[in-house]
Scaffold this motif. Structure first.
Motif, PDB file in Angstrom:
ATOM      1  N   VAL A  50       0.818  -1.224   0.000  1.00 22.00           N
ATOM      2  CA  VAL A  50       0.000   0.000   0.000  1.00 22.00           C
ATOM      3  C   VAL A  50       0.846   1.267   0.000  1.00 22.00           C
ATOM      4  N   PHE A  51       2.128   1.162  -0.392  1.00 22.07           N
ATOM      5  CA  PHE A  51       3.015   2.323  -0.293  1.00 22.07           C
ATOM      6  C   PHE A  51       2.598   3.469  -1.208  1.00 22.07           C
ATOM      7  N   ASP A  52       1.784   3.186  -2.241  1.00 23.54           N
ATOM      8  CA  ASP A  52       1.358   4.243  -3.159  1.00 23.54           C
ATOM      9  C   ASP A  52      -0.110   4.638  -2.955  1.00 23.54           C
ATOM     10  N   TRP A  53      -0.753   4.124  -1.910  1.00 21.46           N
ATOM     11  CA  TRP A  53      -2.140   4.504  -1.653  1.00 21.46           C
ATOM     12  C   TRP A  53      -2.181   5.918  -1.072  1.00 21.46           C
ATOM     13  N   PRO A  54      -2.976   6.811  -1.639  1.00 16.96           N
ATOM     14  CA  PRO A  54      -3.104   8.152  -1.045  1.00 16.96           C
ATOM     15  C   PRO A  54      -3.582   8.105   0.411  1.00 16.96           C
ATOM     16  N   SER A  55      -4.364   7.096   0.755  1.00 18.59           N
ATOM     17  CA  SER A  55      -4.918   6.992   2.116  1.00 18.59           C
ATOM     18  C   SER A  55      -3.870   6.644   3.158  1.00 18.59           C
ATOM     19  N   ARG A  56      -2.642   6.345   2.744  1.00 20.66           N
ATOM     20  CA  ARG A  56      -1.597   6.064   3.739  1.00 20.66           C
ATOM     21  C   ARG A  56      -1.286   7.306   4.565  1.00 20.66           C
ATOM     22  N   HIS A  57      -1.727   8.479   4.090  1.00 20.16           N
ATOM     23  CA  HIS A  57      -1.491   9.741   4.814  1.00 20.16           C
ATOM     24  C   HIS A  57      -2.700  10.141   5.665  1.00 20.16           C
ATOM     25  N   TRP A  58      -3.653   9.261   5.822  1.00 18.07           N
ATOM     26  CA  TRP A  58      -4.877   9.609   6.539  1.00 18.07           C
ATOM     27  C   TRP A  58      -4.699   9.545   8.057  1.00 18.07           C
ATOM     28  N   THR A  59      -3.904  10.398   8.584  1.00 17.18           N
ATOM     29  CA  THR A  59      -3.817  10.512  10.038  1.00 17.18           C
ATOM     30  C   THR A  59      -5.086  11.174  10.550  1.00 17.18           C
ATOM     31  N   ALA A  60      -5.315  11.089  11.844  1.00 16.10           N
ATOM     32  CA  ALA A  60      -6.503  11.723  12.421  1.00 16.10           C
ATOM     33  C   ALA A  60      -6.476  13.234  12.186  1.00 16.10           C
ATOM     34  N   LYS A  61      -5.278  13.827  12.246  1.00 12.83           N
ATOM     35  CA  LYS A  61      -5.160  15.270  12.006  1.00 12.83           C
ATOM     36  C   LYS A  61      -5.535  15.611  10.573  1.00 12.83           C
ATOM     37  N   HIS A  62      -5.078  14.793   9.615  1.00 11.76           N
ATOM     38  CA  HIS A  62      -5.425  15.021   8.208  1.00 11.76           C
ATOM     39  C   HIS A  62      -6.933  14.869   8.001  1.00 11.76           C
ATOM     40  N   LEU A  63      -7.515  13.845   8.591  1.00 10.66           N
ATOM     41  CA  LEU A  63      -8.945  13.603   8.411  1.00 10.66           C
ATOM     42  C   LEU A  63      -9.793  14.694   9.046  1.00 10.66           C
ATOM     43  N   SER A  64      -9.279  15.297  10.129  1.00 10.55           N
ATOM     44  CA  SER A  64     -10.025  16.387  10.763  1.00 10.55           C
ATOM     45  C   SER A  64     -10.191  17.562   9.799  1.00 10.55           C
ATOM     46  N   LYS A  65      -9.204  17.775   8.931  1.00 11.96           N
ATOM     47  CA  LYS A  65      -9.301  18.847   7.930  1.00 11.96           C
ATOM     48  C   LYS A  65     -10.235  18.451   6.792  1.00 11.96           C
ATOM     49  N   VAL A  66     -10.167  17.173   6.394  1.00 15.39           N
ATOM     50  CA  VAL A  66     -11.031  16.698   5.312  1.00 15.39           C
ATOM     51  C   VAL A  66     -12.499  16.770   5.719  1.00 15.39           C
ATOM     52  N   LEU A  67     -12.783  16.429   6.966  1.00 16.86           N
ATOM     53  CA  LEU A  67     -14.174  16.380   7.426  1.00 16.86           C
ATOM     54  C   LEU A  67     -14.718  17.755   7.802  1.00 16.86           C
ATOM     55  N   GLU A  68     -13.840  18.735   7.918  1.00 14.17           N
ATOM     56  CA  GLU A  68     -14.250  20.148   8.097  1.00 14.17           C
ATOM     57  C   GLU A  68     -15.270  20.336   9.219  1.00 14.17           C
ATOM     58  N   GLY A  69     -14.972  19.815  10.393  1.00  8.97           N
ATOM     59  CA  GLY A  69     -15.844  20.057  11.539  1.00  8.97           C
ATOM     60  C   GLY A  69     -17.058  19.158  11.629  1.00  8.97           C
ATOM     61  N   GLU A 137     -20.036  11.446   2.364  1.00 13.35           N
ATOM     62  CA  GLU A 137     -21.110  11.479   1.375  1.00 13.35           C
ATOM     63  C   GLU A 137     -21.033  12.688   0.448  1.00 13.35           C
ATOM     64  N   ASP A 138     -20.416  13.768   0.914  1.00 18.04           N
ATOM     65  CA  ASP A 138     -20.277  14.957   0.068  1.00 18.04           C
ATOM     66  C   ASP A 138     -18.857  15.107  -0.478  1.00 18.04           C
ATOM     67  N   LYS A 139     -18.024  14.080  -0.281  1.00 24.22           N
ATOM     68  CA  LYS A 139     -16.639  14.113  -0.772  1.00 24.22           C
ATOM     69  C   LYS A 139     -16.299  12.745  -1.372  1.00 24.22           C
ATOM     70  N   THR A 140     -17.091  12.327  -2.342  1.00 29.40           N
ATOM     71  CA  THR A 140     -16.957  10.963  -2.872  1.00 29.40           C
ATOM     72  C   THR A 140     -15.636  10.722  -3.588  1.00 29.40           C
ATOM     73  N   ASP A 141     -14.914  11.785  -3.950  1.00 31.39           N
ATOM     74  CA  ASP A 141     -13.608  11.594  -4.588  1.00 31.39           C
ATOM     75  C   ASP A 141     -12.623  10.913  -3.630  1.00 31.39           C
ATOM     76  N   VAL A 142     -12.911  11.013  -2.323  1.00 27.48           N
ATOM     77  CA  VAL A 142     -12.056  10.391  -1.313  1.00 27.48           C
ATOM     78  C   VAL A 142     -12.054   8.870  -1.473  1.00 27.48           C
ATOM     79  N   PHE A 143     -13.138   8.298  -1.983  1.00 27.51           N
ATOM     80  CA  PHE A 143     -13.235   6.843  -2.129  1.00 27.51           C
ATOM     81  C   PHE A 143     -12.059   6.263  -2.911  1.00 27.51           C
ATOM     82  N   GLN A 144     -11.591   7.002  -3.908  1.00 24.74           N
ATOM     83  CA  GLN A 144     -10.541   6.485  -4.796  1.00 24.74           C
ATOM     84  C   GLN A 144      -9.180   6.392  -4.107  1.00 24.74           C
ATOM     85  N   GLU A 145      -9.059   6.947  -2.912  1.00 19.89           N
ATOM     86  CA  GLU A 145      -7.770   6.930  -2.229  1.00 19.89           C
ATOM     87  C   GLU A 145      -7.506   5.615  -1.497  1.00 19.89           C
ATOM     88  N   VAL A 146      -8.491   4.719  -1.516  1.00 19.12           N
ATOM     89  CA  VAL A 146      -8.342   3.372  -0.957  1.00 19.12           C
ATOM     90  C   VAL A 146      -8.462   2.396  -2.124  1.00 19.12           C
TER      91      VAL A 146
END
Length: 479
Positions: A50-69, A137-146
């Motif tokens: 999984v070294f090239d999966w974009p989701s390898r960077h999904w730390t809780a801090k990163h996800l907090s920004k993606v989920l925007e509150g 549900e409002d950021k479906t482009d995220v699905f492709q990172e897994v």
């Protein structure tokens, strides 16, 4: 450092995963990875996949920004060392943002907000079983990172995945999943997995209370077992592994597992892979659902939450459960018909057509715990530096734990330090949708395809069944 896994030294990594032109390559093709997953009978760790999966960077801090509150629900549990499992029905729940979770997790003593009632030194928090389709549900482009397609499942991505975010000590009670097998990608922090094989089920003292479809819980706290009350647990063969970032754990069908977070913040992504055996399992689960709900609502109709797991949010009325049972039966017959059509295209040696009974026997024979499957596994072992088996703990029996971490050694002698699961629900919800769509059509199904309450009772009170139930009841009360 772990030899052969993400986190390996550059020299080791270069020797093993660099192609002729210097590009990093994966140790298994998608086809080979799927072949391993569909044939392997024991848990194993995939490395360098999984070294090239974009989701390898999904730390809780990163996800907090993606989920925007966005608020999500956290399960709050006590950091206790008792012998009783901390089931989800015993926990509290908090709706909070990831920012609020991270602030609380830093142990800010004057913290206000949703976590203010929970002393960080006494509680853990777990945002578990978060389905991507709802969370993003409002950021479906995220699905492709897994990219589960790398494991041989084309088109499978975050849309069929679940997210888990926890603090130190967060855990799931020991259970097995009725459906499918499991792939778990560890993104941040480490988790320790305690696993037990399907054939050890009697030693785990299974229970369906609290009830959750597709989850069979153990009455035992496997990290602090009460051996006086559950003496047979000493016979269970515990397998342990510490899953680190960048690794993917494969959990075969019906393996029991207890999972605990070892670091201040852990993030995992998983997907349940459907299997042929699920068709019959759905009928079994529908029968269980109908029986449990009928008895428990009759006992206490006004307080279902005392026995119904919080993840079970659907109606539990007899009518609804009866429809679900019939949908599952219809879907099973549909599957039998499709399988029969495929087999008829290839002439059978004895000229006979397979019936439903034969199909059930075939599905049961495919059970991963069968001796035949185990023999095939030994004949051509896939293990090596990039696929590490999860072996029994140094103290093989379930009643004792030795040390805080386990180690695994691959068959070529290389050492891997640290290597000692909609939800289940996601698969079941997909099964319900499939069953519902196929319910109106079941070509070739017997005329008795409609299952009435009397049909179910005839099976449940069959003398063979009641004899077994009586024996289990007496055995349970004599412990």
């Amino acid at each position: 450092m772990e030899a052969g896994c993400e986190g390996s030294s550059p020299q080791t990594l270069g020797e093993r995963t660099m192609g002729e032109e210097g590009e990093r390559v994966k140790p298994f093709t998608p086809e080979k990875a799927k072949e391993i997953i569909m044939s392997l009978q024991q848990p194993a760790i995939f490395c360098n996949m999984v070294f090239d999966w974009p989701s390898r960077h999904w730390t809780a801090k990163h996800l907090s920004k993606v989920l925007e509150g966005k608020q999500i629900r956290f399960r709050m549990g006590l950091r206790t060392t008792g012998t009783v499992p901390q089931f989800e029905t015993e926990c509290s729940y908090v709706d909070a943002t990831l920012e609020e979770f991270l602030a609380w997790n830093c142990d800010q003593t004057r913290l206000s907000g949703p976590f203010k009632k929970y002393d960080h030194s006494k509680f853990w928090a777990y945002a578990d079983y978060k389905y991507f389709v709802t969370l993003f549900e409002d950021k479906t482009d995220v699905f492709q990172e897994v990219m589960w397609s790398d494991f041989g499942f084309p088109g499978r991505n975050g849309q069929e995945s679940t997210l888990w975010i926890g603090s130190l000590g967060a855990h799931t009670p020991c259970h097995l999943d009725s459906y499918g097998c499991n792939l778990v990608f560890q993104v941040q922090g480490r988790k320790r997995w305690h696993l037990f094989p399907p054939e050890d089920t009697p030693f785990l003292y299974p229970t369906r209370i609290p009830y959750e479809e597709s989850s069979v819980f153990s009455k035992i706290n496997v990290v602090n077992p009460d051996l006086k009350r559950f003496p047979q647990f000493q016979k269970a063969r515990r397998h342990m592994v510490t899953l680190s970032p960048g690794q993917v754990l494969f959990v075969p069908r019906h393996w029991w597992h207890y999972v605990e977070s070892l670091d201040p913040v852990t993030v995992s992504i998983n997907s349940w892979i459907e299997l042929e055996e699920d068709h019959l399992a759905r009928v079994e689960e529908a029968v269980t659902r109908m029986l449990v709900c009928t008895l428990k609502t009759a006992e206490d109709p006004h307080h279902p939450r005392t026995w119904l797991n919080p993840t079970e949010v659907e109606e539990t009325s007899h009518e609804v459960n009866s429809c679900y049972l019939n949908s599952a039966v219809c879907a099973f017959f549909d599957h039998c018909e499709r399988a029969k059509e495929v087999e008829m295209q290839a002439p059978r040696a004895n000229g006979e057509e397979p019936g439903v009974q034969e199909h059930m026997e075939v599905e049961q024979a495919r059970d991963p715990s069968s001796a035949v499957g185990a023999g095939k596994q030994e004949a051509a072992s896939p293990f090596g530096p990039d696929l590490v088996p999860v072996t029994p703990a140094s103290e093989e029996r379930g009643g004792a734990l030795e040390g805080d971490s386990q180690e695994c050694t691959s068959r070529n002698g290389e050492h891997c330090a640290e290597l000692p699961c909609a939800r289940r629900q996601q698969a079941s919800k997909g099964a319900r949708a499939e069953a519902g769509q196929s319910a109106p059509r079941y070509p070739g199904a017997p005329s008795r395809v409609f299952v009435s309450t009397d049909d179910l009772l005839d099976c449940l009170v069959n003398p063979q069944v009641t004899r077994m139930v009586a024996q289990l009841l007496i055995q349970g009360k004599s412990l």
